[in-house]
Write a protein that holds these residues in place. Sequence first.
Motif, PDB file in Angstrom:
ATOM      1  N   ASN A 189       0.812  -1.222   0.000  1.00 21.12           N
ATOM      2  CA  ASN A 189       0.000   0.000   0.000  1.00 21.12           C
ATOM      3  C   ASN A 189       0.842   1.266   0.000  1.00 21.12           C
ATOM      4  OD1 ASN A 189      -3.024   0.027   0.255  1.00 21.12           O
ATOM      5  ND2 ASN A 189      -2.481  -1.778   1.452  1.00 21.12           N
ATOM      6  N   THR A 190       1.845   1.274   0.887  1.00 24.07           N
ATOM      7  CA  THR A 190       2.735   2.453   0.976  1.00 24.07           C
ATOM      8  C   THR A 190       3.500   2.635  -0.319  1.00 24.07           C
ATOM      9  OG1 THR A 190       2.983   2.010   3.319  1.00 24.07           O
ATOM     10  CG2 THR A 190       4.597   3.505   2.358  1.00 24.07           C
ATOM     11  N   VAL A 191       4.013   1.520  -0.866  1.00 23.17           N
ATOM     12  CA  VAL A 191       4.786   1.607  -2.106  1.00 23.17           C
ATOM     13  C   VAL A 191       3.889   2.168  -3.222  1.00 23.17           C
ATOM     14  CG1 VAL A 191       6.083   0.302  -3.849  1.00 23.17           C
ATOM     15  CG2 VAL A 191       6.288  -0.327  -1.435  1.00 23.17           C
ATOM     16  N   PHE A 192       2.690   1.654  -3.310  1.00 23.59           N
ATOM     17  CA  PHE A 192       1.747   2.088  -4.352  1.00 23.59           C
ATOM     18  C   PHE A 192       1.494   3.601  -4.266  1.00 23.59           C
ATOM     19  CE2 PHE A 192      -2.041   2.567  -6.796  1.00 23.59           C
ATOM     20  CZ  PHE A 192      -2.146   1.458  -7.634  1.00 23.59           C
ATOM     21  N   LYS A 193       1.217   4.077  -3.051  1.00 21.64           N
ATOM     22  CA  LYS A 193       0.879   5.507  -2.860  1.00 21.64           C
ATOM     23  C   LYS A 193       2.042   6.414  -3.244  1.00 21.64           C
ATOM     24  CE  LYS A 193      -2.485   4.739   0.749  1.00 21.64           C
ATOM     25  NZ  LYS A 193      -2.405   4.250   2.122  1.00 21.64           N
ATOM     26  N   HIS A 194       3.252   6.028  -2.871  1.00 19.51           N
ATOM     27  CA  HIS A 194       4.421   6.843  -3.232  1.00 19.51           C
ATOM     28  C   HIS A 194       4.720   6.741  -4.720  1.00 19.51           C
ATOM     29  CE1 HIS A 194       6.026   8.223   0.720  1.00 19.51           C
ATOM     30  NE2 HIS A 194       5.187   7.298   1.132  1.00 19.51           N
ATOM     31  N   ALA A 195       4.541   5.538  -5.276  1.00 20.23           N
ATOM     32  CA  ALA A 195       4.858   5.315  -6.695  1.00 20.23           C
ATOM     33  C   ALA A 195       4.053   6.258  -7.590  1.00 20.23           C
ATOM     34  CB  ALA A 195       4.589   3.863  -7.069  1.00 20.23           C
ATOM     35  N   ILE A 196       2.765   6.350  -7.339  1.00 20.81           N
ATOM     36  CA  ILE A 196       1.948   7.161  -8.266  1.00 20.81           C
ATOM     37  C   ILE A 196       2.313   8.651  -8.204  1.00 20.81           C
ATOM     38  CG2 ILE A 196       0.024   5.547  -8.564  1.00 20.81           C
ATOM     39  CD1 ILE A 196      -1.477   7.004  -6.378  1.00 20.81           C
ATOM     40  N   VAL A 197       2.777   9.106  -7.050  1.00 22.27           N
ATOM     41  CA  VAL A 197       3.197  10.516  -6.939  1.00 22.27           C
ATOM     42  C   VAL A 197       4.543  10.712  -7.626  1.00 22.27           C
ATOM     43  CG1 VAL A 197       3.890  12.333  -5.316  1.00 22.27           C
ATOM     44  CG2 VAL A 197       1.941  10.837  -4.776  1.00 22.27           C
ATOM     45  N   ARG A 198       5.504   9.841  -7.320  1.00 18.58           N
ATOM     46  CA  ARG A 198       6.882  10.009  -7.823  1.00 18.58           C
ATOM     47  C   ARG A 198       6.994   9.782  -9.326  1.00 18.58           C
ATOM     48  NH1 ARG A 198       8.835  13.263  -4.107  1.00 18.58           N
ATOM     49  NH2 ARG A 198       9.376  12.241  -2.144  1.00 18.58           N
ATOM     50  N   PHE A 199       6.280   8.783  -9.846  1.00 21.07           N
ATOM     51  CA  PHE A 199       6.301   8.548 -11.300  1.00 21.07           C
ATOM     52  C   PHE A 199       5.900   9.834 -12.026  1.00 21.07           C
ATOM     53  CE2 PHE A 199       6.100   3.793 -11.088  1.00 21.07           C
ATOM     54  CZ  PHE A 199       6.897   3.496 -12.177  1.00 21.07           C
ATOM     55  N   HIS A 200       4.782  10.391 -11.626  1.00 19.44           N
ATOM     56  CA  HIS A 200       4.219  11.575 -12.274  1.00 19.44           C
ATOM     57  C   HIS A 200       5.212  12.738 -12.199  1.00 19.44           C
ATOM     58  CE1 HIS A 200       1.304  15.067 -12.328  1.00 19.44           C
ATOM     59  NE2 HIS A 200       1.061  14.465 -13.464  1.00 19.44           N
ATOM     60  N   GLU A 201       5.706  12.954 -10.977  1.00 16.84           N
ATOM     61  CA  GLU A 201       6.636  14.052 -10.716  1.00 16.84           C
ATOM     62  C   GLU A 201       7.910  13.965 -11.587  1.00 16.84           C
ATOM     63  OE1 GLU A 201       6.667  14.923  -6.194  1.00 16.84           O
ATOM     64  OE2 GLU A 201       8.616  14.049  -6.698  1.00 16.84           O
ATOM     65  N   VAL A 202       8.477  12.764 -11.647  1.00 20.42           N
ATOM     66  CA  VAL A 202       9.779  12.613 -12.321  1.00 20.42           C
ATOM     67  C   VAL A 202       9.633  12.631 -13.852  1.00 20.42           C
ATOM     68  CG1 VAL A 202      10.069  10.073 -12.447  1.00 20.42           C
ATOM     69  CG2 VAL A 202      12.023  11.521 -11.840  1.00 20.42           C
ATOM     70  N   ILE A 203       8.451  12.276 -14.337  1.00 25.01           N
ATOM     71  CA  ILE A 203       8.188  12.388 -15.786  1.00 25.01           C
ATOM     72  C   ILE A 203       8.073  13.871 -16.144  1.00 25.01           C
ATOM     73  CG2 ILE A 203       6.458  11.957 -17.606  1.00 25.01           C
ATOM     74  CD1 ILE A 203       5.856   9.259 -16.055  1.00 25.01           C
ATOM     75  N   LEU A 204       7.336  14.613 -15.330  1.00 25.81           N
ATOM     76  CA  LEU A 204       7.200  16.059 -15.582  1.00 25.81           C
ATOM     77  C   LEU A 204       8.560  16.756 -15.473  1.00 25.81           C
ATOM     78  CD1 LEU A 204       3.857  17.065 -13.810  1.00 25.81           C
ATOM     79  CD2 LEU A 204       4.238  16.396 -16.187  1.00 25.81           C
ATOM     80  N   GLU A 205       9.375  16.309 -14.519  1.00 26.61           N
ATOM     81  CA  GLU A 205      10.722  16.894 -14.349  1.00 26.61           C
ATOM     82  C   GLU A 205      11.544  16.732 -15.640  1.00 26.61           C
ATOM     83  OE1 GLU A 205      12.986  15.099 -11.188  1.00 26.61           O
ATOM     84  OE2 GLU A 205      14.735  16.344 -11.577  1.00 26.61           O
ATOM     85  N   ALA A 206      11.481  15.552 -16.234  1.00 24.82           N
ATOM     86  CA  ALA A 206      12.242  15.287 -17.469  1.00 24.82           C
ATOM     87  C   ALA A 206      11.723  16.163 -18.611  1.00 24.82           C
ATOM     88  CB  ALA A 206      12.145  13.815 -17.835  1.00 24.82           C
ATOM     89  N   LEU A 207      10.401  16.303 -18.684  1.00 25.87           N
ATOM     90  CA  LEU A 207       9.819  17.120 -19.761  1.00 25.87           C
ATOM     91  C   LEU A 207      10.213  18.586 -19.584  1.00 25.87           C
ATOM     92  CD1 LEU A 207       6.252  15.510 -19.954  1.00 25.87           C
ATOM     93  CD2 LEU A 207       8.052  15.334 -21.684  1.00 25.87           C
ATOM     94  N   GLN A 208      10.089  19.072 -18.354  1.00 26.04           N
ATOM     95  CA  GLN A 208      10.408  20.485 -18.090  1.00 26.04           C
ATOM     96  C   GLN A 208      11.877  20.788 -18.371  1.00 26.04           C
ATOM     97  OE1 GLN A 208       8.898  20.858 -14.116  1.00 26.04           O
ATOM     98  NE2 GLN A 208       6.785  20.976 -14.870  1.00 26.04           N
ATOM     99  N   ALA A 209      12.747  19.868 -18.013  1.00 27.34           N
ATOM    100  CA  ALA A 209      14.192  20.076 -18.218  1.00 27.34           C
ATOM    101  C   ALA A 209      14.526  20.246 -19.697  1.00 27.34           C
ATOM    102  CB  ALA A 209      14.973  18.901 -17.638  1.00 27.34           C
ATOM    103  N   ASN A 210      13.671  19.702 -20.553  1.00 30.40           N
ATOM    104  CA  ASN A 210      13.944  19.755 -21.998  1.00 30.40           C
ATOM    105  C   ASN A 210      12.930  20.618 -22.750  1.00 30.40           C
ATOM    106  OD1 ASN A 210      16.224  17.689 -22.377  1.00 30.40           O
ATOM    107  ND2 ASN A 210      14.779  16.657 -21.022  1.00 30.40           N
ATOM    108  N   LYS A 211      12.148  21.383 -21.974  1.00 31.06           N
ATOM    109  CA  LYS A 211      11.124  22.271 -22.555  1.00 31.06           C
ATOM    110  C   LYS A 211      10.192  21.507 -23.501  1.00 31.06           C
ATOM    111  CE  LYS A 211      13.733  26.547 -21.985  1.00 31.06           C
ATOM    112  NZ  LYS A 211      14.696  25.976 -21.049  1.00 31.06           N
TER     113      LYS A 211
END
Length: 332
Positions: A225-247
Amino acid sequence: MKTSRITGAGHYLPDRIVTNDDLAQMMDTNHDWIVERTGIEERRWFTPGKDTITSMAVEAAKMAIERAGIKTLEIDFIIFATITPDYFIPGNGVLLQRELGLQGIGALDIRNACSGFIYALSVADQYIKTGMYKAILVVGAEIQSSALDKSNEGRSSAVIFADGAGAVIMQPTDSPGRGVLSTHLHADGDFAEELYVKDPGSSREVRISQEMIEEGGFNLHMNGNTVFKHAIVRFHEVILEALQANKKDIADIDLLIPHQANLRISQFIQQKLQLPDEKVFNNIMKYGNTTAATIPIAISEAMELGRIKEGDLICLAAFGSGFAWGSALIQW
Ligand code: UT7
């Protein structure tokens, strides 16, 4: 400055198929529960005496080498991501190196679990950018089935994790704007015990004891449960981070290859990003969660299926034990 690109990918899956009905013979579970909570219909487990981490990695590597159109002897460095090596010591990189006849070149092991392949790719990318190496073999391989608690107590992990290997060849490119655009790595050790294998631990009086075996310390323990809850937040965040870094925008992504943790996690991310089905690659239904191997296996299959084309923007993202998570954006 040169950038790195993936010039070939390969994979190997053990031929032993374990269905959800097979698992229901071992523990109190059923096909419908597993499909509803994880999307997994079947997975591969290794055959003892036939498959090893090294043998699976060799097969995946050979396919990647052939598809990259290079000679094995051109490989000048190996990075091996696994948390389930054949030996406790040494790491698996040297065993693969020996089998490929590449004695003398460097071999590095990476132990970042589900994010291991992204960490490995990031390291390879830095070495290629600096000009230190010109053809790096990056591998993710795992045998999880031998460390799963197949009793009712361990069923939430036992239905998810599985075995397999994937490999890519990374080489420099001079084409501007092509190859690995950026990688983004994160970790938070506060959550180390939410998904871990405690034994054999070195900071005990003896490394292996009967007590450890009886306590089940060798099995994988996961607070799902804990892994699932953190996963959905971090996946989203780190994908957006990659997109933003490359405009880049979400709509620029041609294919998202998420670590195959749980199909419901991938679908949650897909929905949050509002990506259509054809822009997300999933094969967890057939193979389960093979930890560091899921992404290279998926890259290899996606290439075979024509889902990755020259010039496509590919996003890789992973989250898992550590917690450790990361992403990579690649203009193919
Ligand atoms: O690779 C990256 C790291 N790993 C992950 O990202 C995995 C993240 N977590 C998950 O995927 C999910 O948490 C699981 C699939 C592992 C578990 O699903 P869940 O919806 O979180 O289930 P739960 O652990 O909350 O359990 C719900 C119920 C419980 O029964 P009660 O207490 O409600 O009566 C469990 O005992 O389901 C039961 N249960 C099962 N039933 C049938 C747990 N595992 C099973 C099972 N078969 N295999």
